[in-house]
Scaffold this motif. Structure first.
Motif, mmCIF file in Angstrom:
data_model
loop_
_atom_site.group_PDB
_atom_site.id
_atom_site.type_symbol
_atom_site.label_atom_id
_atom_site.label_comp_id
_atom_site.label_asym_id
_atom_site.label_seq_id
_atom_site.Cartn_x
_atom_site.Cartn_y
_atom_site.Cartn_z
ATOM 1 N N VAL A 15 -6.582 23.822 89.285
ATOM 2 C CA VAL A 15 -8.011 24.152 89.311
ATOM 3 C C VAL A 15 -8.743 23.343 88.244
ATOM 4 O O VAL A 15 -9.813 22.777 88.486
ATOM 5 C CB VAL A 15 -8.237 25.671 89.127
ATOM 6 N N ALA A 16 -8.160 23.252 87.051
ATOM 7 C CA ALA A 16 -8.785 22.506 85.957
ATOM 8 C C ALA A 16 -8.855 21.010 86.276
ATOM 9 O O ALA A 16 -9.886 20.366 86.037
ATOM 10 C CB ALA A 16 -8.017 22.736 84.659
ATOM 11 N N VAL A 17 -7.783 20.462 86.835
ATOM 12 C CA VAL A 17 -7.726 19.023 87.109
ATOM 13 C C VAL A 17 -8.635 18.635 88.275
ATOM 14 O O VAL A 17 -9.299 17.601 88.228
ATOM 15 C CB VAL A 17 -6.264 18.593 87.397
ATOM 16 N N THR A 18 -8.652 19.450 89.319
ATOM 17 C CA THR A 18 -9.433 19.106 90.510
ATOM 18 C C THR A 18 -10.905 19.466 90.381
ATOM 19 O O THR A 18 -11.729 18.931 91.113
ATOM 20 C CB THR A 18 -8.878 19.808 91.760
ATOM 21 N N LEU A 57 1.505 17.360 89.823
ATOM 22 C CA LEU A 57 1.169 18.768 89.563
ATOM 23 C C LEU A 57 1.150 19.571 90.857
ATOM 24 O O LEU A 57 1.648 20.699 90.903
ATOM 25 C CB LEU A 57 -0.180 18.845 88.849
ATOM 26 N N ARG A 58 0.606 18.987 91.923
ATOM 27 C CA ARG A 58 0.600 19.680 93.224
ATOM 28 C C ARG A 58 2.018 19.911 93.730
ATOM 29 O O ARG A 58 2.333 20.980 94.238
ATOM 30 C CB ARG A 58 -0.192 18.885 94.262
ATOM 31 N N ALA A 115 4.008 29.309 88.732
ATOM 32 C CA ALA A 115 3.052 29.152 89.837
ATOM 33 C C ALA A 115 1.635 29.433 89.361
ATOM 34 O O ALA A 115 0.695 28.706 89.707
ATOM 35 C CB ALA A 115 3.422 30.070 90.997
ATOM 36 N N LEU A 116 1.484 30.472 88.562
ATOM 37 C CA LEU A 116 0.167 30.803 88.012
ATOM 38 C C LEU A 116 -0.330 29.689 87.101
ATOM 39 O O LEU A 116 -1.496 29.271 87.183
ATOM 40 C CB LEU A 116 0.278 32.125 87.252
ATOM 41 N N THR A 117 0.555 29.167 86.259
ATOM 42 C CA THR A 117 0.181 28.116 85.310
ATOM 43 C C THR A 117 -0.159 26.810 86.028
ATOM 44 O O THR A 117 -1.183 26.185 85.723
ATOM 45 C CB THR A 117 1.335 27.879 84.305
ATOM 46 N N THR A 118 0.675 26.401 86.970
ATOM 47 C CA THR A 118 0.388 25.156 87.684
ATOM 48 C C THR A 118 -0.852 25.292 88.566
ATOM 49 O O THR A 118 -1.614 24.342 88.720
ATOM 50 C CB THR A 118 1.596 24.695 88.527
ATOM 51 N N SER A 164 5.942 27.750 93.724
ATOM 52 C CA SER A 164 5.387 28.801 94.589
ATOM 53 C C SER A 164 6.364 29.169 95.702
ATOM 54 O O SER A 164 6.559 30.352 96.004
ATOM 55 C CB SER A 164 4.054 28.347 95.188
ATOM 56 N N VAL A 165 6.994 28.172 96.306
ATOM 57 C CA VAL A 165 7.995 28.448 97.330
ATOM 58 C C VAL A 165 9.222 29.104 96.684
ATOM 59 O O VAL A 165 9.860 29.976 97.274
ATOM 60 C CB VAL A 165 8.358 27.162 98.105
#
Length: 155
Positions: free
Chosen positions: A68-71, A7-8, A60-63, A15-16
């Motif tokens: 945030v949810a996963v971490t 996911l990261r 980018a917004l979704t990932t 994002s890039v």
């Protein structure tokens, strides 16, 4: 590879990609200001906005939200994350609601409400903010938060 790592990687790649699409928009709109045929520039810029910039920005917004949810990170506890979130949400909204529709009007030969200069400044500002997002994501600076007042000890 863990799901979090995948996911990261996906988040960094899209994002890039947004930054790259934004730089392509900046290049095209700047060429439009310098006299390049608008019938060539603005349809291309509009297509890049529709087919690359918007899908990548939404990804980018979704990932980012998924990370945030996963971490379990809380944006309101991490200033760098709150800033990244505000930048990403704001730029995605402006891209969808203002820039790409304006480029569509220019591509159709209609006057855009934002104008050619603003349609060039917008990608330049967006690129700067996206680079700031990259810096924040890598550096993760500790941003000062206001300290809560301490309560006096009970007597």
């Amino acid at each position: 590879m863990t799901a979090r790592t995948a996911l990261r990687i996906a988040h960094v790649v899209v994002s890039v990609g947004v930054l790259g699409a934004d730089l392509a928009l900046l290049t095209l709109t700047a060429a439009g200001l310098h006299g390049t045929d608008p019938h060539t520039i603005y349809p291309a810029a509009h297509r890049i906005g529709l087919w690359a910039a918007i899908p990548l920005a939404v990804a980018a917004l979704t990932t980012g939200a998924a990370l945030v949810a996963v971490t379990g990170l809380k944006p309101w506890h991490h200033g760098w994350l709150a800033i990244k979130t505000v930048i990403t949400v704001t730029l995605t909204g402006l891209l969808i609601g203002v820039l790409v529709p304006g480029l569509g009007r220019l591509a159709a030969g209609q006057p855009a409400h934002t104008g050619q200069i603003l349609d060039t400044v917008a990608p330049a500002v967006a690129a700067s903010l996206l680079i700031l997002n990259v810096i924040l994501g890598i550096a993760r600076p500790r941003l000062a938060r206001p300290k809560r007042p301490t309560r006096p000890a009970p007597a």
